[in-house]
Scaffold this motif. Structure first.
Motif, short mmCIF file in Angstrom:
data_model
loop_
_atom_site.label_atom_id
_atom_site.label_comp_id
_atom_site.label_asym_id
_atom_site.label_seq_id
_atom_site.Cartn_x
_atom_site.Cartn_y
_atom_site.Cartn_z
N ALA A 30 0.83 -1.21 0.00
CA ALA A 30 0.00 0.00 0.00
C ALA A 30 0.86 1.26 0.00
CB ALA A 30 -0.94 0.00 1.21
N THR A 31 1.98 1.21 0.70
CA THR A 31 2.91 2.34 0.72
C THR A 31 3.58 2.50 -0.64
OG1 THR A 31 3.33 2.01 3.08
CG2 THR A 31 4.97 3.27 1.85
N GLY A 37 -3.10 2.50 -6.39
CA GLY A 37 -2.86 1.07 -6.56
C GLY A 37 -1.88 0.71 -7.65
N GLU A 38 -1.06 1.67 -8.07
CA GLU A 38 -0.05 1.35 -9.08
C GLU A 38 1.13 2.31 -9.00
OE1 GLU A 38 -1.12 2.30 -13.33
OE2 GLU A 38 -3.06 2.65 -12.40
N VAL A 39 2.25 1.84 -9.55
CA VAL A 39 3.47 2.64 -9.56
C VAL A 39 4.25 2.30 -10.82
CG1 VAL A 39 4.85 0.95 -8.24
CG2 VAL A 39 5.46 3.36 -8.15
N LEU A 40 4.94 3.29 -11.36
CA LEU A 40 5.83 3.06 -12.50
C LEU A 40 7.24 2.85 -11.97
CD1 LEU A 40 4.56 5.73 -15.05
CD2 LEU A 40 3.98 3.30 -14.93
N TYR A 48 8.24 0.03 -16.34
CA TYR A 48 7.34 -1.06 -15.99
C TYR A 48 6.24 -0.51 -15.10
CZ TYR A 48 11.11 -4.10 -17.58
OH TYR A 48 12.09 -4.72 -18.33
N ARG A 49 5.06 -1.11 -15.16
CA ARG A 49 3.95 -0.72 -14.31
C ARG A 49 3.65 -1.87 -13.35
NH1 ARG A 49 -0.22 2.95 -15.40
NH2 ARG A 49 0.64 3.04 -17.48
N LEU A 50 3.70 -1.59 -12.06
CA LEU A 50 3.31 -2.55 -11.03
C LEU A 50 1.97 -2.10 -10.49
CD1 LEU A 50 4.07 -4.99 -9.21
CD2 LEU A 50 5.06 -3.33 -7.62
N ARG A 51 0.97 -2.99 -10.54
CA ARG A 51 -0.36 -2.60 -10.09
C ARG A 51 -1.06 -3.77 -9.41
NH1 ARG A 51 -4.52 -4.41 -13.35
NH2 ARG A 51 -3.84 -5.32 -15.31
#
Length: 62
Positions: A30-31, A37-40, A48-51
């Motif tokens: 969550a941090t 709910g996602e980060v590049l 890359y996209r992490l979601r």
């Protein structure tokens, strides 16, 4: 009585290139992902996209 169930409590060396999991930095998802709910993530000049999926799983896409 306190019982330790950690199977990593051995003196055997880790394979080359592997880190001790107990020594790795831990970040709550969550941090890391924030309210959206996602980060590049930029890795070797690639993005890359992490979601989080609708089922609550993590997915990493290029």
């Amino acid at each position: 009585m306190l019982v330790d169930h950690n199977p990593r409590k051995t003196s055997a060396p880790l394979p080359a290139g592997r880190s001790d999991p107990d020594a790795l930095r831990r970040v709550d998802s969550a941090t890391l992902l924030g309210p959206g709910g996602e980060v590049l993530i930029v890795h070797q000049q690639q993005v890359y996209r992490l979601r989080v999926t609708s089922l609550g799983k993590l997915i990493l896409t290029k």
